[in-house]
Design an enzyme around this catalytic site. Structure first.
Site, short mmCIF file in Angstrom:
data_model
loop_
_atom_site.label_atom_id
_atom_site.label_comp_id
_atom_site.label_asym_id
_atom_site.label_seq_id
_atom_site.Cartn_x
_atom_site.Cartn_y
_atom_site.Cartn_z
N ASN B 396 0.82 -1.21 0.00
CA ASN B 396 0.00 0.00 0.00
C ASN B 396 0.86 1.26 0.00
O ASN B 396 1.03 1.90 -1.04
CB ASN B 396 -0.95 -0.03 1.21
CG ASN B 396 -2.02 1.02 1.13
OD1 ASN B 396 -1.89 1.98 0.40
ND2 ASN B 396 -3.09 0.83 1.87
N ASP B 397 1.41 1.59 1.15
CA ASP B 397 2.14 2.86 1.26
C ASP B 397 3.33 2.93 0.31
O ASP B 397 3.67 4.01 -0.17
CB ASP B 397 2.61 3.06 2.69
CG ASP B 397 1.44 3.20 3.65
OD1 ASP B 397 0.43 3.80 3.24
OD2 ASP B 397 1.53 2.71 4.78
N VAL B 398 3.94 1.79 0.01
CA VAL B 398 5.14 1.81 -0.82
C VAL B 398 4.83 2.06 -2.30
O VAL B 398 5.73 2.20 -3.11
CB VAL B 398 5.97 0.52 -0.69
CG1 VAL B 398 6.46 0.35 0.73
CG2 VAL B 398 5.18 -0.69 -1.13
N VAL B 399 3.54 2.08 -2.67
CA VAL B 399 3.18 2.42 -4.05
C VAL B 399 2.28 3.66 -4.09
O VAL B 399 1.66 3.94 -5.10
CB VAL B 399 2.46 1.25 -4.76
CG1 VAL B 399 3.44 0.13 -5.06
CG2 VAL B 399 1.29 0.73 -3.96
N SER B 437 -0.38 2.83 7.62
CA SER B 437 -0.14 4.18 8.11
C SER B 437 -1.42 4.99 8.19
O SER B 437 -1.43 6.09 8.70
CB SER B 437 0.83 4.88 7.16
OG SER B 437 0.21 5.01 5.90
#
Lengths: 100, 470
Positions: B396-399, B437
């Site tokens: 999620n957050d890494v993309v 997050s």
């Protein structure tokens, strides 16, 4: 017992710190978790200290704490070793064929 | 005998350093841990011949029992644990090492306290050794209780991030009090056993208080930090016991762990202080909630399968969701099917994907995927513009493209995988909620993104079934 005076210890400390830094700075990202596990195993050397301290324990209280120290240290060393080996086996091409 | 013991310690130190060095390459890594293991066994055996150990037979028996208990428990747990749960196991084994270092210091301090009523006769440490014993005890105890909390968080035993009102203030005061107690113990000739007890209780409580407010997503950095701290604690106790092998091994781990911690927080583009003293969701997670253009568009497994089967290049972006769903073997099967159809498949690994750097690589390797197909962030980002499909599995957050575009976002500036630039993007996700997050992901709303809802294992299973039907 060899004497490790203040400055000798400081030199050992300094050189070891640079060694650790150098050794890990060339590790590819894929090996970071096994590497963390491996370095976790290395500080299992605390077992040596625990054995020495427990061996010299005199009162019951010292024996109890010493026992805890040895048990925890052994857990660190053995757990760290097995976890690292299991992770590194994943990178071994021979095992991969067996699993796939 | 003494010389023999020292020689063995010396060789052990060499084996450790060479072992670590070998571990830094996938080809020699397995040999590396074996070398280090040989060193460990040798050093532990000669430790029994240190002066004083064989004087009390009872103690020797207790040592053997303690080793049997500790290693027995650790061996069974380490053998049985799922690969996905490895990070928390590393945390717990690391905590044990910290606890052992603290316990060693405790024995030394108790000895001093016990012998102080016999002037000139008792157990004696130099002031430097005494102070270092206390510092090692402090660090070891914090690492012990902190690692336990990190374990509980990753294991899912402790789900909430607990923050007391004035948490920072309480922590600061507690730490200051612990330091004062430590200083009194470190510099006194007449160590009070009550104060030692109070000192250890405060240090342990501090470890807990320090770790509880940190979110689960940041745990890898914290575990790495505790790993470095335990190394230091071991080095300090090594000085107290005049054991060079402990000083060297502990310091090497201390500095290597510190570097690893830095690399990780760098990958998250957040200074370590920010990770440790401010939890993710609380500082400005709302900023990203405002207006998001577009809507989430759902896709069925069969349609997604067709899309991938007729692609030329597919980039798979695995995240923690894949680990949780144990989907790595399905992903491997999918990869083989696609490759059989002539599709080029590669894996894009974000440095902090999963729960630890390299965690995804370990899982994919476990499932039999060659590591030359697994690419780092820098290597893979130029590939996205020419990729027909980017398949995001539980990441999620890494993309999240917000990291590039929105300066108000808490993750702004974090290097991300440019999955949004691929021609098509399929996101496998369990539900519609936001990630760890708590930040909304704009990628999910993009025009070229399709959502495939479902548990990672089930969704990839649908894709496999879809491709097989073609």
């Amino acid at each position: 017992m060899i004497e490790i005076g203040g400055f000798t210890a400081l030199y050992i400390f300094m050189l070891s710190a640079f060694t650790g830094y150098e050794v890990i700075s060339r590790v590819p990202v894929i090996l970071h978790t096994p590497m963390m596990s491996g370095s976790n195993f290395i500080h299992g050397i605390v077992l040596v200290g625990a054995i020495v301290v427990m061996g010299g324990a005199e009162s019951t209280l010292e024996q109890v704490i010493g026992f805890i120290a040895v048990a925890l240290a052994a857990g660190n060393a053995v757990g760290g070793y097995v976890a690292t080996v299991r992770m590194l086996e994943m990178f071994n091409p021979k095992d991969k064929k067996g699993e796939a | 005998m003494d010389i023999f013991i020292q020689v063995v310690y010396f060789i052990t130190a060499i084996l450790f350093i060479l072992g670590l060095k070998k571990m830094s390459s996938p080809v020699t890594a397995t040999g590396g841990i074996v070398w280090a293991g040989i060193g460990m066994v040798a050093a532990s055996l000669v430790a029994f011949f240190e002066p004083g150990v064989f004087e009390h037979t009872g103690n020797v028996v207790l040592i053997v029992v303690a080793i049997a208990v500790g290693s027995g428990i650790a061996y069974t747990t380490a053998k049985r644990v799922q690969m996905t749960d490895m990070p928390q196991m590393i945390a717990i084994y690391n905590g044990m090492g910290g606890g052992a270092a603290a316990a060693i210091a405790a024995v030394e301090l108790v000895k001093m306290a016990g012998s102080s009523d016999v002037p000139g006769m008792g157990h004696h440490l130099s002031t430097t050794a005494q102070v270092l014993a206390v510092i090692g005890a402090l660090i070891g105890a914090i690492s012990f209780s902190g690692s336990a909390i990190a374990f509980a968080k990753l294991q899912g035993i402790m789900k909430k991030t607990i923050r007391l009102p004035m948490h920072m203030m309480i922590n600061l005061i507690l730490f200051a009090l612990t330091l004062v107690a430590g200083a009194i113990i470190g510099f006194s000739d007449d160590v009070s056993i009550q104060l030692v007890l109070l000192f250890f209780v405060m240090a342990l409580v501090f470890g807990v208080m320090f770790t509880t407010p940190i979110g689960g997503a940041d745990m890898p950095v914290v575990i790495s930090l505790f790993n470095a701290l335990t190394g230091l604690a071991v080095a300090f106790e090594g000085y107290v016991l005049e054991n060079a092998a402990m000083i060297i091994a502990g310091t090497v781990v201390g500095s290597a762990g510190t570097l690893l911690t830095q690399l990780m927080s760098k990958a998250m583009n957040r200074p370590i202080s920010n990770i440790l003293f401010a939890s993710f969701g609380s500082d400005g997670g709302d900023a990203a909630e405002e207006d998001i253009e577009g809507s989430m568009k759902e896709i069925q497994g069969t349609d997604a399968a067709i899309m991938m089967a007729f692609a030329e290049k597919v980039i798979i972006v695995p995240g923690y969701g894949m680990a949780v769903a144990q989907a790595q073997h399905k992903v491997s099967e999918l990869t083989k099917l696609l490759e059989a159809r002539g599709v080029k498949v590669m894996f894009a690994i974000h440095p902090v994907a999963g729960r630890m750097p390299g965690h995804m690589n370990v899982l994919l390797a476990e499932a039999g995927i060659d590591y030359d197909k697994i690419l780092d962030l820098d290597e893979v980002n130029p590939e996205f513009p020419t990729a027909d499909v980017a398949l995001v599995i539980g990441a999620n957050d890494v993309v999240n493209p917000v990291a590039r575009s929105n300066p108000d976002s808490p993750i702004y500036g974090m290097p991300i995988l440019d999955a949004d630039i691929a021609k098509n993007c399929i996101v496998i996700k369990r539900g519609k909620g936001s990630g760890f997050s708590g930040i909304e992901n704009h990628l999910f709303y993009a025009d070229n993104t399709r959502m495939l809802y479902g548990d990672g294992q089930k969704a990839v299973g649908e894709l496999i079934a879809g491709i097989k039907e073609l």
